[in-house]
Design a protein around this motif. Structure first.
Motif, PDB file in Angstrom:
ATOM      1  N   MET A   5      11.198  -3.486 -15.708  1.00  0.00           N
ATOM      2  CA  MET A   5      10.938  -2.735 -14.478  1.00  0.00           C
ATOM      3  C   MET A   5      11.745  -3.354 -13.329  1.00  0.00           C
ATOM      4  O   MET A   5      11.707  -4.552 -13.123  1.00  0.00           O
ATOM      5  CB  MET A   5       9.437  -2.775 -14.159  1.00  0.00           C
ATOM      6  CG  MET A   5       9.037  -1.852 -13.021  1.00  0.00           C
ATOM      7  SD  MET A   5       7.259  -1.983 -12.598  1.00  0.00           S
ATOM      8  CE  MET A   5       6.485  -1.374 -14.093  1.00  0.00           C
ATOM      9  N   GLN A   6      12.485  -2.519 -12.618  1.00  0.00           N
ATOM     10  CA  GLN A   6      13.274  -2.998 -11.495  1.00  0.00           C
ATOM     11  C   GLN A   6      12.361  -3.398 -10.330  1.00  0.00           C
ATOM     12  O   GLN A   6      11.215  -2.953 -10.228  1.00  0.00           O
ATOM     13  CB  GLN A   6      14.243  -1.908 -11.029  1.00  0.00           C
ATOM     14  CG  GLN A   6      15.271  -1.502 -12.076  1.00  0.00           C
ATOM     15  CD  GLN A   6      16.218  -2.630 -12.404  1.00  0.00           C
ATOM     16  OE1 GLN A   6      16.695  -3.332 -11.513  1.00  0.00           O
ATOM     17  NE2 GLN A   6      16.480  -2.822 -13.691  1.00  0.00           N
ATOM     18  N   ALA A   7      12.916  -4.247  -9.427  1.00  0.00           N
ATOM     19  CA  ALA A   7      12.112  -4.754  -8.306  1.00  0.00           C
ATOM     20  C   ALA A   7      11.531  -3.616  -7.476  1.00  0.00           C
ATOM     21  O   ALA A   7      10.355  -3.645  -7.090  1.00  0.00           O
ATOM     22  CB  ALA A   7      12.960  -5.678  -7.445  1.00  0.00           C
ATOM     23  N   LYS A   8      12.338  -2.600  -7.180  1.00  0.00           N
ATOM     24  CA  LYS A   8      11.860  -1.481  -6.366  1.00  0.00           C
ATOM     25  C   LYS A   8      10.701  -0.758  -7.049  1.00  0.00           C
ATOM     26  O   LYS A   8       9.691  -0.433  -6.421  1.00  0.00           O
ATOM     27  CB  LYS A   8      13.003  -0.508  -6.093  1.00  0.00           C
ATOM     28  CG  LYS A   8      12.640   0.680  -5.206  1.00  0.00           C
ATOM     29  CD  LYS A   8      13.885   1.483  -4.899  1.00  0.00           C
ATOM     30  CE  LYS A   8      13.566   2.656  -3.965  1.00  0.00           C
ATOM     31  NZ  LYS A   8      12.714   3.663  -4.603  1.00  0.00           N
ATOM     32  N   GLU A   9      10.859  -0.513  -8.360  1.00  0.00           N
ATOM     33  CA  GLU A   9       9.799   0.169  -9.110  1.00  0.00           C
ATOM     34  C   GLU A   9       8.536  -0.681  -9.171  1.00  0.00           C
ATOM     35  O   GLU A   9       7.416  -0.141  -9.047  1.00  0.00           O
ATOM     36  CB  GLU A   9      10.292   0.474 -10.524  1.00  0.00           C
ATOM     37  CG  GLU A   9      11.455   1.453 -10.574  1.00  0.00           C
ATOM     38  CD  GLU A   9      12.036   1.587 -11.973  1.00  0.00           C
ATOM     39  OE1 GLU A   9      12.613   2.643 -12.271  1.00  0.00           O
ATOM     40  OE2 GLU A   9      11.892   0.630 -12.755  1.00  0.00           O
ATOM     41  N   ARG A  10       8.706  -1.998  -9.385  1.00  0.00           N
ATOM     42  CA  ARG A  10       7.547  -2.897  -9.416  1.00  0.00           C
ATOM     43  C   ARG A  10       6.762  -2.798  -8.124  1.00  0.00           C
ATOM     44  O   ARG A  10       5.536  -2.675  -8.132  1.00  0.00           O
ATOM     45  CB  ARG A  10       8.015  -4.351  -9.565  1.00  0.00           C
ATOM     46  CG  ARG A  10       8.410  -4.812 -10.907  1.00  0.00           C
ATOM     47  CD  ARG A  10       8.345  -6.342 -10.990  1.00  0.00           C
ATOM     48  NE  ARG A  10       8.799  -7.052  -9.813  1.00  0.00           N
ATOM     49  CZ  ARG A  10      10.021  -7.523  -9.632  1.00  0.00           C
ATOM     50  NH1 ARG A  10      10.948  -7.307 -10.550  1.00  0.00           N
ATOM     51  NH2 ARG A  10      10.323  -8.205  -8.535  1.00  0.00           N
ATOM     52  N   ARG A  11       7.476  -2.914  -7.016  1.00  0.00           N
ATOM     53  CA  ARG A  11       6.797  -2.976  -5.716  1.00  0.00           C
ATOM     54  C   ARG A  11       6.147  -1.642  -5.359  1.00  0.00           C
ATOM     55  O   ARG A  11       5.072  -1.610  -4.761  1.00  0.00           O
ATOM     56  CB  ARG A  11       7.789  -3.435  -4.653  1.00  0.00           C
ATOM     57  CG  ARG A  11       8.158  -4.899  -4.860  1.00  0.00           C
ATOM     58  CD  ARG A  11       9.306  -5.359  -4.018  1.00  0.00           C
ATOM     59  NE  ARG A  11       9.711  -6.698  -4.451  1.00  0.00           N
ATOM     60  CZ  ARG A  11      10.839  -7.282  -4.116  1.00  0.00           C
ATOM     61  NH1 ARG A  11      11.696  -6.665  -3.337  1.00  0.00           N
ATOM     62  NH2 ARG A  11      11.119  -8.496  -4.556  1.00  0.00           N
ATOM     63  N   GLU A  12       6.807  -0.551  -5.732  1.00  0.00           N
ATOM     64  CA  GLU A  12       6.182   0.757  -5.511  1.00  0.00           C
ATOM     65  C   GLU A  12       4.889   0.868  -6.314  1.00  0.00           C
ATOM     66  O   GLU A  12       3.897   1.425  -5.831  1.00  0.00           O
ATOM     67  CB  GLU A  12       7.155   1.869  -5.895  1.00  0.00           C
ATOM     68  CG  GLU A  12       8.294   2.055  -4.908  1.00  0.00           C
ATOM     69  CD  GLU A  12       9.288   3.110  -5.351  1.00  0.00           C
ATOM     70  OE1 GLU A  12       9.226   3.535  -6.534  1.00  0.00           O
ATOM     71  OE2 GLU A  12      10.128   3.511  -4.522  1.00  0.00           O
ATOM     72  N   ALA A  13       4.907   0.352  -7.548  1.00  0.00           N
ATOM     73  CA  ALA A  13       3.712   0.404  -8.395  1.00  0.00           C
ATOM     74  C   ALA A  13       2.591  -0.450  -7.811  1.00  0.00           C
ATOM     75  O   ALA A  13       1.420  -0.048  -7.820  1.00  0.00           O
ATOM     76  CB  ALA A  13       4.064  -0.076  -9.810  1.00  0.00           C
ATOM     77  N   ILE A  14       2.939  -1.613  -7.294  1.00  0.00           N
ATOM     78  CA  ILE A  14       1.928  -2.481  -6.678  1.00  0.00           C
ATOM     79  C   ILE A  14       1.304  -1.807  -5.472  1.00  0.00           C
ATOM     80  O   ILE A  14       0.072  -1.782  -5.308  1.00  0.00           O
ATOM     81  CB  ILE A  14       2.555  -3.835  -6.279  1.00  0.00           C
ATOM     82  CG1 ILE A  14       2.924  -4.644  -7.522  1.00  0.00           C
ATOM     83  CG2 ILE A  14       1.594  -4.636  -5.397  1.00  0.00           C
ATOM     84  CD1 ILE A  14       3.766  -5.864  -7.234  1.00  0.00           C
ATOM     85  N   VAL A  15       2.140  -1.249  -4.612  1.00  0.00           N
ATOM     86  CA  VAL A  15       1.637  -0.569  -3.413  1.00  0.00           C
ATOM     87  C   VAL A  15       0.720   0.582  -3.802  1.00  0.00           C
ATOM     88  O   VAL A  15      -0.333   0.797  -3.190  1.00  0.00           O
ATOM     89  CB  VAL A  15       2.808  -0.068  -2.545  1.00  0.00           C
ATOM     90  CG1 VAL A  15       2.300   0.846  -1.434  1.00  0.00           C
ATOM     91  CG2 VAL A  15       3.561  -1.238  -1.928  1.00  0.00           C
ATOM     92  N   GLU A  16       1.102   1.328  -4.833  1.00  0.00           N
ATOM     93  CA  GLU A  16       0.286   2.465  -5.267  1.00  0.00           C
ATOM     94  C   GLU A  16      -1.094   2.004  -5.752  1.00  0.00           C
ATOM     95  O   GLU A  16      -2.116   2.618  -5.408  1.00  0.00           O
ATOM     96  CB  GLU A  16       1.013   3.226  -6.384  1.00  0.00           C
ATOM     97  CG  GLU A  16       0.316   4.505  -6.827  1.00  0.00           C
ATOM     98  CD  GLU A  16       0.267   5.572  -5.748  1.00  0.00           C
ATOM     99  OE1 GLU A  16      -0.530   6.515  -5.891  1.00  0.00           O
ATOM    100  OE2 GLU A  16       1.022   5.463  -4.752  1.00  0.00           O
ATOM    101  N   VAL A  17      -1.135   0.926  -6.529  1.00  0.00           N
ATOM    102  CA  VAL A  17      -2.418   0.413  -7.017  1.00  0.00           C
ATOM    103  C   VAL A  17      -3.286  -0.020  -5.833  1.00  0.00           C
ATOM    104  O   VAL A  17      -4.488   0.302  -5.775  1.00  0.00           O
ATOM    105  CB  VAL A  17      -2.195  -0.778  -7.979  1.00  0.00           C
ATOM    106  CG1 VAL A  17      -3.532  -1.453  -8.292  1.00  0.00           C
ATOM    107  CG2 VAL A  17      -1.536  -0.308  -9.257  1.00  0.00           C
ATOM    108  N   VAL A  18      -2.706  -0.741  -4.892  1.00  0.00           N
ATOM    109  CA  VAL A  18      -3.468  -1.240  -3.752  1.00  0.00           C
ATOM    110  C   VAL A  18      -3.980  -0.089  -2.894  1.00  0.00           C
ATOM    111  O   VAL A  18      -5.124  -0.107  -2.418  1.00  0.00           O
ATOM    112  CB  VAL A  18      -2.611  -2.223  -2.919  1.00  0.00           C
ATOM    113  CG1 VAL A  18      -3.327  -2.616  -1.631  1.00  0.00           C
ATOM    114  CG2 VAL A  18      -2.290  -3.464  -3.746  1.00  0.00           C
TER     115      VAL A  18
END
Length: 256
Positions: free
Chosen positions: A1-14
């Motif tokens: 998973m690319q950094a951008k995708e990771r961070r988008e996924a984290i933000v979505e969960v939060v």
């Protein structure tokens, strides 16, 4: 998973779950604890969430102006951002202002041999790990809700710089051609950015005519190009034409 995708996924969960522990993010996303913690630092710096002991929580949506605006006029903003990025030539230095339209430009600059100077924390979050882009983050006081840096330190940094191009955001463009802002603290920084650039391109979707804001940033002589998705009213168009402003209409059709 690319950094951008990771961070988008984290933000979505939060955003969906509210306060969440690092351990839960590790389990949900299949990432290491060290990676999650590094990403939380980046996301907190960008104002996209708040780090707390052992995890993260959403930003206060009542104060999160950026999150409220980011999806408004999404297609025109995206088209304007693509067109703005296309104006940047390899080897150039470009100043990127704050705002949700300018913030979208960054993702179209990946892998380009350019220098990006910004006070936009969303731009920083997008480009901070790009190995090709030379990224310069201006100093100043953090305004998390606007993903911006402002104040004396920001202005003083700009006085030491010279850039080929400024991509400038706006809250509104009056019929006189004046660019205005809703926040007075932004005005001196925007003026410093204008003074530091050889060329100024104003980015404004159709909702910015006349838009909102009473604090004058600059008059029509300060910018030579305007990127927008629809021609403004006749009076404004006439003012822009007589001032020699080149108005470029962008294609808002989705890119396949």
């Amino acid at each position: 998973m690319q950094a951008k995708e990771r961070r988008e996924a984290i933000v979505e969960v939060v955003r969906l779950k509210g306060p969440v522990a690092v351990a839960e993010l590790v389990e949900r996303l299949g990432l290491s604890e060290a990676t999650i913690r590094r990403d939380l630092v980046k996301l907190d710096d960008a104002g996209l969430l708040k780090r707390v002991h052992g995890g993260a929580r959403p930003v206060d949506v009542r104060d999160d102006v950026y999150a409220d605006l980011v999806d408004r006029q999404a297609e025109p903003k995206e088209a304007i951002a693509r067109a703005a990025a296309a104006r940047v030539r390899d080897g150039q230095s470009v100043l990127l202002d704050i705002g949700t339209t300018v913030g979208r430009v960054a993702k179209y600059l990946h892998g380009r041999p350019i220098t990006v100077v910004t006070r936009n924390l969303a731009v920083y979050a997008e480009l901070c790990e790009d190995p090709v882009v030379d990224l310069v983050l201006l100093g100043g006081q953090v305004r998390p809700a606007h993903r911006s840096l402002v104040g004396y330190l920001t202005e003083e940094s700009l006085r030491q710089l010279r850039a080929d191009l400024l991509l400038l955001g706006t809250s509104g463009i009056r019929r006189s051609g004046h660019s205005v802002d809703t926040v007075t603290e932004e005005v001196p920084v925007k003026r410093a950015m204008i003074s530091a650039a050889d060329e100024v391109v104003l980015l404004a979707d159709a909702s910015k005519f006349p838009g909102s804001g009473t604090a004058t940033v600059c008059d029509v002589s300060a910018y030579r190009h305007l990127l927008t998705d629809r021609l403004p009213d006749g009076e404004t168009s006439s003012v822009l034409h007589h001032a020699g402003v080149a108005v470029e209409l962008v294609d808002t059709a989705p890119v396949s």
